[in-house]
Design a protein around this motif. Structure first.
Motif, PDB file in Angstrom:
ATOM      1  N   GLN A   9     -21.971 -54.874  28.619  1.00  0.00           N
ATOM      2  CA  GLN A   9     -20.894 -54.545  27.694  1.00  0.00           C
ATOM      3  C   GLN A   9     -20.336 -53.183  28.096  1.00  0.00           C
ATOM      4  O   GLN A   9     -20.925 -52.143  27.826  1.00  0.00           O
ATOM      5  CB  GLN A   9     -21.372 -54.513  26.249  1.00  0.00           C
ATOM      6  N   SER A  11     -16.368 -51.331  29.935  1.00  0.00           N
ATOM      7  CA  SER A  11     -15.082 -51.474  30.605  1.00  0.00           C
ATOM      8  C   SER A  11     -15.299 -51.009  32.031  1.00  0.00           C
ATOM      9  O   SER A  11     -15.943 -49.984  32.263  1.00  0.00           O
ATOM     10  CB  SER A  11     -14.018 -50.616  29.921  1.00  0.00           C
ATOM     11  N   SER A  26     -18.802 -48.933  20.020  1.00  0.00           N
ATOM     12  CA  SER A  26     -17.475 -49.393  19.626  1.00  0.00           C
ATOM     13  C   SER A  26     -16.662 -48.202  19.115  1.00  0.00           C
ATOM     14  O   SER A  26     -17.160 -47.382  18.353  1.00  0.00           O
ATOM     15  CB  SER A  26     -17.610 -50.455  18.535  1.00  0.00           C
ATOM     16  N   ASP A  48     -14.681 -54.508  28.079  1.00  0.00           N
ATOM     17  CA  ASP A  48     -15.668 -54.865  27.063  1.00  0.00           C
ATOM     18  C   ASP A  48     -16.750 -55.808  27.560  1.00  0.00           C
ATOM     19  O   ASP A  48     -17.660 -56.128  26.841  1.00  0.00           O
ATOM     20  CB  ASP A  48     -14.992 -55.436  25.811  1.00  0.00           C
TER      21      ASP A  48
END
Length: 148
Positions: A9, A11, A26, A48
């Motif tokens: 998880q 980018s 998050s 993500d």
């Protein structure tokens, strides 16, 4: 997915042929930093979530098919961008972790049997994309070939 791959998880963008992963809780600014890097010429592997697998003596980052090319632009929605080809994972920036002002080296994390540098990073408001590029140059795997 085989036993030598996993979903991370994060980018992930490609800069100079090396993958830079941006992880954090998050709302910590992962997609925002990735978008700023893309604005400076980086290419998106995934937002993500990315697939990490073993190949070519290292860890390769690739987009999961269900979200390939999609990036969340806060307050705008999902945007579709061209997807970069898979690339070797060189560095993980961890947002939201305590940072050292002048780290001499990045600690490593074992990912699929490989030691990957993992640098705590605060994007802040002053030149976050430029500082992330320098983090990759200073602490990323393969840096001996990418000191330009």
């Amino acid at each position: 997915m085989n036993e030598r791959s996993l979903i991370m998880q994060a980018s992930v963008v490609v800069i100079g042929g090396r993958a830079l992963a941006i992880e954090g809780p998050s709302g910590s600014g992962k997609s925002t930093l990735a978008l700023a890097l893309i604005d400076r010429g980086a290419r998106l592997i995934g937002d993500d979530g990315v697939t990490l697998s073993c190949a070519d003596g290292g860890v390769i980052a690739a987009p999961p098919p269900n979200i390939a090319g999609l990036i969340e632009v806060h307050g705008v929605g999902l945007v579709t961008l061209p997807v970069a080809p898979p690339a070797p994972l060189a560095l993980i920036l961890t947002l939201g972790a305590p940072i050292d002002r002048l780290p001499s080296s990045a600690p490593t994390r074992d990912i699929l049997g490989f030691a990957i540098p993992c640098l705590p990073f605060d994007p802040g408001t002053i030149a976050p994309a430029l500082r992330a590029e320098w983090a990759l140059k200073q602490h990323g795997l393969g840096r001996e070939h990418h000191q330009s």
